[in-house]
Design a protein around this motif. Structure first.
Motif, PDB file in Angstrom:
ATOM      1  N   ALA A 193      37.744  29.806  53.483  1.00  0.00           N
ATOM      2  CA  ALA A 193      38.600  30.315  54.558  1.00  0.00           C
ATOM      3  C   ALA A 193      38.893  31.797  54.377  1.00  0.00           C
ATOM      4  O   ALA A 193      38.913  32.563  55.354  1.00  0.00           O
ATOM      5  N   LEU A 194      39.112  32.227  53.126  1.00  0.00           N
ATOM      6  CA  LEU A 194      39.375  33.639  52.848  1.00  0.00           C
ATOM      7  C   LEU A 194      38.146  34.478  53.176  1.00  0.00           C
ATOM      8  O   LEU A 194      38.259  35.552  53.790  1.00  0.00           O
ATOM      9  N   ALA A 195      36.976  34.004  52.792  1.00  0.00           N
ATOM     10  CA  ALA A 195      35.732  34.742  53.054  1.00  0.00           C
ATOM     11  C   ALA A 195      35.504  34.901  54.556  1.00  0.00           C
ATOM     12  O   ALA A 195      35.070  35.964  55.019  1.00  0.00           O
ATOM     13  N   ARG A 196      35.799  33.850  55.324  1.00  0.00           N
ATOM     14  CA  ARG A 196      35.612  33.943  56.786  1.00  0.00           C
ATOM     15  C   ARG A 196      36.638  34.881  57.410  1.00  0.00           C
ATOM     16  O   ARG A 196      36.299  35.710  58.257  1.00  0.00           O
ATOM     17  N   ARG A 197      37.893  34.750  57.000  1.00  0.00           N
ATOM     18  CA  ARG A 197      38.962  35.538  57.618  1.00  0.00           C
ATOM     19  C   ARG A 197      38.772  37.031  57.366  1.00  0.00           C
ATOM     20  O   ARG A 197      38.992  37.853  58.265  1.00  0.00           O
ATOM     21  N   LEU A 198      38.365  37.403  56.147  1.00  0.00           N
ATOM     22  CA  LEU A 198      38.211  38.815  55.797  1.00  0.00           C
ATOM     23  C   LEU A 198      36.791  39.322  56.006  1.00  0.00           C
ATOM     24  O   LEU A 198      36.517  40.496  55.761  1.00  0.00           O
ATOM     25  N   LYS A 199      35.894  38.434  56.433  1.00  0.00           N
ATOM     26  CA  LYS A 199      34.490  38.813  56.691  1.00  0.00           C
ATOM     27  C   LYS A 199      33.884  39.511  55.473  1.00  0.00           C
ATOM     28  O   LYS A 199      33.412  40.652  55.548  1.00  0.00           O
ATOM     29  N   LEU A 200      33.906  38.798  54.364  1.00  0.00           N
ATOM     30  CA  LEU A 200      33.375  39.352  53.113  1.00  0.00           C
ATOM     31  C   LEU A 200      31.864  39.150  53.073  1.00  0.00           C
ATOM     32  O   LEU A 200      31.374  38.071  52.772  1.00  0.00           O
ATOM     33  N   ARG A 201      31.130  40.198  53.389  1.00  0.00           N
ATOM     34  CA  ARG A 201      29.668  40.089  53.467  1.00  0.00           C
ATOM     35  C   ARG A 201      28.951  40.980  52.455  1.00  0.00           C
ATOM     36  O   ARG A 201      27.805  40.714  52.090  1.00  0.00           O
ATOM     37  N   THR A 202      29.592  42.061  52.040  1.00  0.00           N
ATOM     38  CA  THR A 202      28.987  42.965  51.056  1.00  0.00           C
ATOM     39  C   THR A 202      29.980  43.254  49.939  1.00  0.00           C
ATOM     40  O   THR A 202      31.188  42.983  50.072  1.00  0.00           O
ATOM     41  N   ALA A 203      29.469  43.841  48.840  1.00  0.00           N
ATOM     42  CA  ALA A 203      30.339  44.161  47.718  1.00  0.00           C
ATOM     43  C   ALA A 203      31.450  45.125  48.128  1.00  0.00           C
ATOM     44  O   ALA A 203      32.582  45.038  47.644  1.00  0.00           O
ATOM     45  N   ASP A 205      33.060  45.141  50.839  1.00  0.00           N
ATOM     46  CA  ASP A 205      34.115  44.429  51.565  1.00  0.00           C
ATOM     47  C   ASP A 205      35.200  43.886  50.638  1.00  0.00           C
ATOM     48  O   ASP A 205      36.269  43.487  51.103  1.00  0.00           O
ATOM     49  N   LEU A 206      34.935  43.849  49.326  1.00  0.00           N
ATOM     50  CA  LEU A 206      35.912  43.279  48.400  1.00  0.00           C
ATOM     51  C   LEU A 206      37.174  44.123  48.300  1.00  0.00           C
ATOM     52  O   LEU A 206      38.195  43.663  47.771  1.00  0.00           O
ATOM     53  N   GLY A 207      37.134  45.363  48.834  1.00  0.00           N
ATOM     54  CA  GLY A 207      38.340  46.179  48.875  1.00  0.00           C
ATOM     55  C   GLY A 207      39.391  45.629  49.819  1.00  0.00           C
ATOM     56  O   GLY A 207      40.547  46.074  49.787  1.00  0.00           O
ATOM     57  N   ARG A 208      39.021  44.634  50.643  1.00  0.00           N
ATOM     58  CA  ARG A 208      39.978  44.063  51.597  1.00  0.00           C
ATOM     59  C   ARG A 208      40.840  42.963  50.993  1.00  0.00           C
ATOM     60  O   ARG A 208      41.774  42.486  51.634  1.00  0.00           O
ATOM     61  N   THR A 209      40.501  42.535  49.801  1.00  0.00           N
ATOM     62  CA  THR A 209      41.236  41.432  49.196  1.00  0.00           C
ATOM     63  C   THR A 209      41.627  41.763  47.773  1.00  0.00           C
ATOM     64  O   THR A 209      41.198  42.782  47.218  1.00  0.00           O
ATOM     65  N   ALA A 210      42.440  40.924  47.202  1.00  0.00           N
ATOM     66  CA  ALA A 210      42.821  41.105  45.794  1.00  0.00           C
ATOM     67  C   ALA A 210      41.681  40.668  44.891  1.00  0.00           C
ATOM     68  O   ALA A 210      41.041  39.639  45.132  1.00  0.00           O
ATOM     69  N   LEU A 211      41.420  41.461  43.870  1.00  0.00           N
ATOM     70  CA  LEU A 211      40.464  41.069  42.844  1.00  0.00           C
ATOM     71  C   LEU A 211      41.239  40.409  41.703  1.00  0.00           C
ATOM     72  O   LEU A 211      42.249  40.945  41.235  1.00  0.00           O
ATOM     73  N   ILE A 212      40.768  39.263  41.278  1.00  0.00           N
ATOM     74  CA  ILE A 212      41.441  38.514  40.217  1.00  0.00           C
ATOM     75  C   ILE A 212      40.785  38.877  38.888  1.00  0.00           C
ATOM     76  O   ILE A 212      39.591  38.622  38.678  1.00  0.00           O
ATOM     77  N   HIS A 213      41.553  39.491  38.012  1.00  0.00           N
ATOM     78  CA  HIS A 213      41.041  39.973  36.725  1.00  0.00           C
ATOM     79  C   HIS A 213      41.445  39.020  35.603  1.00  0.00           C
ATOM     80  O   HIS A 213      42.502  38.398  35.647  1.00  0.00           O
ATOM     81  N   VAL A 214      40.600  38.943  34.571  1.00  0.00           N
ATOM     82  CA  VAL A 214      40.911  38.186  33.353  1.00  0.00           C
ATOM     83  C   VAL A 214      41.257  39.201  32.273  1.00  0.00           C
ATOM     84  O   VAL A 214      40.435  40.060  31.929  1.00  0.00           O
ATOM     85  N   THR A 215      42.474  39.107  31.755  1.00  0.00           N
ATOM     86  CA  THR A 215      42.969  40.153  30.855  1.00  0.00           C
ATOM     87  C   THR A 215      42.148  40.292  29.583  1.00  0.00           C
ATOM     88  O   THR A 215      42.067  41.381  29.012  1.00  0.00           O
ATOM     89  N   THR A 216      41.542  39.193  29.121  1.00  0.00           N
ATOM     90  CA  THR A 216      40.760  39.271  27.890  1.00  0.00           C
ATOM     91  C   THR A 216      39.355  39.841  28.121  1.00  0.00           C
ATOM     92  O   THR A 216      38.632  40.106  27.168  1.00  0.00           O
ATOM     93  N   PHE A 217      38.964  40.021  29.390  1.00  0.00           N
ATOM     94  CA  PHE A 217      37.662  40.615  29.720  1.00  0.00           C
ATOM     95  C   PHE A 217      37.865  41.687  30.791  1.00  0.00           C
ATOM     96  O   PHE A 217      37.429  41.542  31.933  1.00  0.00           O
ATOM     97  N   PRO A 218      38.554  42.788  30.446  1.00  0.00           N
ATOM     98  CA  PRO A 218      38.911  43.801  31.450  1.00  0.00           C
ATOM     99  C   PRO A 218      37.718  44.504  32.081  1.00  0.00           C
ATOM    100  O   PRO A 218      37.840  45.054  33.177  1.00  0.00           O
ATOM    101  N   ALA A 219      36.569  44.494  31.417  1.00  0.00           N
ATOM    102  CA  ALA A 219      35.393  45.190  31.962  1.00  0.00           C
ATOM    103  C   ALA A 219      34.550  44.301  32.867  1.00  0.00           C
ATOM    104  O   ALA A 219      33.514  44.740  33.369  1.00  0.00           O
ATOM    105  N   ALA A 220      34.964  43.051  33.104  1.00  0.00           N
ATOM    106  CA  ALA A 220      34.125  42.113  33.852  1.00  0.00           C
ATOM    107  C   ALA A 220      33.812  42.608  35.251  1.00  0.00           C
ATOM    108  O   ALA A 220      32.645  42.619  35.673  1.00  0.00           O
ATOM    109  N   TRP A 221      34.826  43.015  36.003  1.00  0.00           N
ATOM    110  CA  TRP A 221      34.569  43.481  37.371  1.00  0.00           C
ATOM    111  C   TRP A 221      33.783  44.802  37.407  1.00  0.00           C
ATOM    112  O   TRP A 221      32.806  44.914  38.156  1.00  0.00           O
TER     113      TRP A 221
END
Length: 316
Positions: A193-203, A205-221
């Motif tokens: 539902a989130l992908a459809r609502r925000l029309k996430l089609r390219t990398a 587009d991820l600026g339109r939503t929150a990125l979920i980070h894992v504190t033990t792997f800060p370089a993952a994103w």
């Protein structure tokens, strides 16, 4: 003349007592070293008192006596936390190894009698792969008891009393026996539902939503965007959690987009709670079964290792 000589292989009773390390440590000294080691690991006299089931003043008294005995300060004391001095760090390295070896020896004796295996496992591997298959192992090997502790940190056999662990890293761990279990890739996932609502089609587009980070792997994103050939978008929001398990759960509930670990997302995809947003993924490392070289003689461990490798070879 021969009657005055000690029998071969035996030390005369009057010799060797001064160099008995165990005899040189009085009970109060051992209790002080225990209090010191726990306080160093927890960074708090109060928390150490709770673990050892004594008062905070008893911990402080034991450590103060140890400092007087050694003639050095072992801690920098603040209002709520304590941290070791340089001398404290040196002593902590020794006590950590010593108490871990004692606990491992006790665990080995216990395992020999009760067939008990202590494992430290990373949460994602435990919840997504190991726990769902445990009934198979216990059915086949009813005489072995498993004690599993999950943690976001790899096992450290120098300071922890585990028989084996499931660790993660890009390279084969050194100083231990290690078997590669599986390769891991990171892929962006989100609720449909989130992908459809925000029309996430390219990398981008991820600026339109929150990125979920894992504190033990800060370089993952940043690494994922680098492999995708895209700059990190100026996201307006960010969420930080302490594990990939929590990140996946947050993504399933529409909180944002997470990097999930493949091959651990199949069940969520089948349920329809998440979907892969882009085909780009990259290898970040591998899971390894690790144990100290001396554990080769542990029959419970060898039985578990054999079962684990057979299960991993089965098609899903």
């Amino acid at each position: 003349m021969g009657r005055n000589n000690p029998r071969p292989g035996r030390r005369p009773p009057s010799q060797g007592r001064d160099d008995l390390a165990a005899a040189s440590l009085r009970p109060a000294h051992l209790l002080a070293l225990q209090a010191f080691d726990v306080a160093v690991r927890l960074g708090s006299f109060k928390e150490a008192a709770g673990v050892l089931n004594v008062s905070a003043s008893a911990i402080s008294h034991r450590i103060r006596n140890l400092e007087v005995h050694l003639g050095v300060a072992l801690f920098h004391r603040a209002h709520r936390v304590v941290r070791p001095t340089h001398a404290g760090e040196k002593l902590a390295a020794a006590t950590g190894r010593a108490f871990a070896l004692l606990a491992q020896a006790e665990s080995a004796v216990e395992a020999a009698g009760q067939h008990r295996l202590r494992l430290k496992v990373l949460p994602q591997f435990a919840s997504s792969w190991l726990i769902p298959r445990l009934s198979s192992f216990l059915t086949q090997h009813s005489g072995i008891d498993l004690a599993i502790e999950t943690s976001n940190r790899n096992v450290d056999f120098d300071t922890e009393a585990f028989d084996a662990g499931i660790s993660f890293g890009p390279d084969k761990p050194e100083g231990v026996v290690a078997n590669r279990l599986m390769e891991v890739r990171t892929v962006p996932v989100g609720a449909p539902a989130l992908a459809r609502r925000l029309k996430l089609r390219t990398a981008g587009d991820l600026g339109r939503t929150a990125l979920i980070h894992v504190t033990t792997f800060p370089a993952a994103w940043p690494l994922w965007f680098w492999h995708a050939g895209e700059p990190v978008p100026p996201a307006t929001r960010a969420i930080s959690v302490d594990s990939f398990v929590a990140a996946l759960q947050a993504a399933e509930r529409g909180a944002g987009v997470a990097l999930a670990l493949e091959p651990f997302i199949g069940e969520s995809e089948r349920r329809g709670t998440i979907r892969r947003l882009f085909p780009v993924g990259h290898v970040t490392g591998s899971y390894w079964l690790v144990h100290p070289p001396g554990a080769q003689r542990n029959r419970a461990l060898q039985t578990f290792k054999k079962w684990l490798l057979v299960e991993l070879a089965r098609p899903d």
